[in-house]
Every structure is written in structure tokens, then in C-alpha cells.
Design a protein around this motif. Sequence first.
Motif, mmCIF file in Angstrom:
data_model
loop_
_atom_site.group_PDB
_atom_site.id
_atom_site.type_symbol
_atom_site.label_atom_id
_atom_site.label_comp_id
_atom_site.label_asym_id
_atom_site.label_seq_id
_atom_site.Cartn_x
_atom_site.Cartn_y
_atom_site.Cartn_z
ATOM 1 N N THR A 20 0.833 -1.208 0.000
ATOM 2 C CA THR A 20 0.000 0.000 0.000
ATOM 3 C C THR A 20 0.863 1.251 0.000
ATOM 4 O O THR A 20 0.607 2.210 -0.747
ATOM 5 C CB THR A 20 -0.919 0.014 1.238
ATOM 6 N N ALA A 23 2.454 1.766 -3.422
ATOM 7 C CA ALA A 23 1.515 2.312 -4.405
ATOM 8 C C ALA A 23 1.384 3.820 -4.228
ATOM 9 O O ALA A 23 1.384 4.586 -5.210
ATOM 10 C CB ALA A 23 0.147 1.639 -4.261
ATOM 11 N N VAL A 72 -2.020 -6.499 -3.779
ATOM 12 C CA VAL A 72 -1.663 -5.091 -3.571
ATOM 13 C C VAL A 72 -0.187 -4.851 -3.862
ATOM 14 O O VAL A 72 0.184 -3.944 -4.615
ATOM 15 C CB VAL A 72 -2.006 -4.642 -2.132
ATOM 16 N N VAL A 76 -1.159 -3.945 -7.542
ATOM 17 C CA VAL A 76 -1.524 -2.524 -7.472
ATOM 18 C C VAL A 76 -0.289 -1.621 -7.492
ATOM 19 O O VAL A 76 -0.223 -0.653 -8.269
ATOM 20 C CB VAL A 76 -2.380 -2.240 -6.218
ATOM 21 N N ALA A 79 1.403 -1.567 -10.877
ATOM 22 C CA ALA A 79 0.550 -0.856 -11.837
ATOM 23 C C ALA A 79 0.648 0.646 -11.620
ATOM 24 O O ALA A 79 0.657 1.425 -12.583
ATOM 25 C CB ALA A 79 -0.898 -1.319 -11.688
ATOM 26 N N ALA A 80 0.732 1.069 -10.357
ATOM 27 C CA ALA A 80 0.887 2.494 -10.054
ATOM 28 C C ALA A 80 2.211 3.017 -10.595
ATOM 29 O O ALA A 80 2.297 4.152 -11.080
ATOM 30 C CB ALA A 80 0.793 2.719 -8.539
ATOM 31 N N PHE A 113 -3.453 -0.048 -14.998
ATOM 32 C CA PHE A 113 -4.115 -0.710 -13.884
ATOM 33 C C PHE A 113 -4.866 -1.973 -14.326
ATOM 34 O O PHE A 113 -5.374 -2.715 -13.480
ATOM 35 C CB PHE A 113 -5.043 0.263 -13.164
ATOM 36 N N VAL A 116 -3.680 -5.105 -12.643
ATOM 37 C CA VAL A 116 -4.257 -5.534 -11.367
ATOM 38 C C VAL A 116 -5.313 -6.616 -11.603
ATOM 39 O O VAL A 116 -5.391 -7.605 -10.864
ATOM 40 C CB VAL A 116 -4.881 -4.337 -10.620
ATOM 41 N N SER A 119 -3.580 -9.802 -12.415
ATOM 42 C CA SER A 119 -2.919 -10.309 -11.202
ATOM 43 C C SER A 119 -3.930 -11.015 -10.310
ATOM 44 O O SER A 119 -3.641 -12.077 -9.734
ATOM 45 C CB SER A 119 -2.263 -9.145 -10.436
#
Length: 251
Positions: A20, A23, A72, A76, A79-80, A113, A116, A119
Motif C-alpha cells: 500500500t 503504491a 496489492v 496494485v 501498476a501504479a 491498472f 491488477v 494479477s
Amino acid sequence: MSIVRHIPNALTSGNLFLGTTGAYLALVGRPDLTAWCVLAAALLDFLDGFAARMLHAYSDIGKDLDSLADLVSFGVAPAAVLSAMVHFSLTGQWSGLFLTLEMTQQALVLMPFLLVVFSALRLAKFNNDERQSESFIGLTTTATGMFTVSLAYLIFKEGGWWLQLTNPWAVLAMVAVFSALLVSEIPMFSLKFKSFGWKGNENRYVLLVVSLFALVFLQVGALAVIVPAYVLYSIVLAVSIRSKISNKKAG
């Protein structure tokens, strides 16, 4: 339940926190720090499984939490990072106000994204596929995530010709390739050593030697070389094994 049996879930929770955080750091323009977060998350991802086996602390909650953390940290957050790369290519800035972009640019920034989604499909497939106890079918989310953040680290730190890889179409090509690999039926050999002898571990030692050379020259960015080498080597092995089986049947 003894507090010791909560150790695996605590490690998994640390993985989730790092993902988190990674990201967020990518979205505020520090993909280099995201790389460290994701690599640390990968270490915790290894340790939580190791701790669960050592302590015999398996649970349905732990399995679900592990998949969530992996989504995540290795879905995530990468991807960010890819989104930040597209933003840099379009604006010259690693971050900025999304609403100031043109509609076409907004779409390009959001497209990474999709990784995600694939994934999540990969993790769901893995959790319900009994074929993947000793090896993998398709590329793991962990390998995908580490490749992505390692490449972004190189681009952010080295600049120069590496910046060409932030081109939106180059990024979207990467998203397409890795999305396909995540849900593919390509056998990928496991990197886990059950013994340290050469027999049975030949492929792992070959990859280890390649990895050591890459680490010497590229450090954190080495994973941008190691993961493609792992994928290509796995494909060559799969083709070779399939060819041997076909020849035996023909003979």
C-alpha cells in the motif's frame, strides 16, 4: 491460539502495508522508493510462508490474507509505477493532478491498472489449481511486480535512454505481455531449493549465476534482467520437454 501462531499473518500484514505504501509513493512521484517497498514485501512474502511451515500455522484466513497482500504489493503497486511512467512520458513529471490531463492522456495513465485485474485472475487461478504445488503455470505476481519496480528504479535513477521505456505504447505493451504471462499455461520452474545438490537443481543454479552477474552490474535494477531471463529459460525448457515427449511417442 498461541501468539507465536500469529507470526505468519503478521508478516503477511507487513507485506500488505508495504504494498500500500509503495503504491502511494509511486503516485506521488517516487517510484524508486516503491521499488524498495515491493522488494521488502517480497521478502516478507517468502518469510510468511516459511514461518507458516515451521510453526504449522496454516489457516483459511492466512491464505486469503496472503492473496490480498500479493494483489496489492505485486499488482496494485507495480501498476501504479507503470502509470507514473506514462505520466512522466506525457508531462515530464512523475506525478501531477490527474484532472489537468486531457481525456486521452487520462485514459493512457489509467490503462496500466489492467495489470491488477490479471494479477487477481492469476492469484485466483493459483489458489484453485492443484497442478501448481511443485512448479508454476504462468508467471507469478511476485515476479511480475519485481520486474516492474526494478525497471522503474533503473529509469528513475539512470535516466538517459532508459527514459524511452516510459513511452505510453511501450508501457502498454509491457502490460499486455505480462498480463498474458500471468494467466498463461506456460510452465515456469520453481525457484525453491529442496536440496543443494546439482542434480535436480541445474536450472536453479543457472539462473542463480545469471542473477549474481546482473546484481553486480545493476543492483536493484537487476530484476529487470533476471525476470525476463527466468521467463525465457522456462519457455525453452518447456519446449524442450514437450519435444522429448513427442519424440518418445513417435518412436
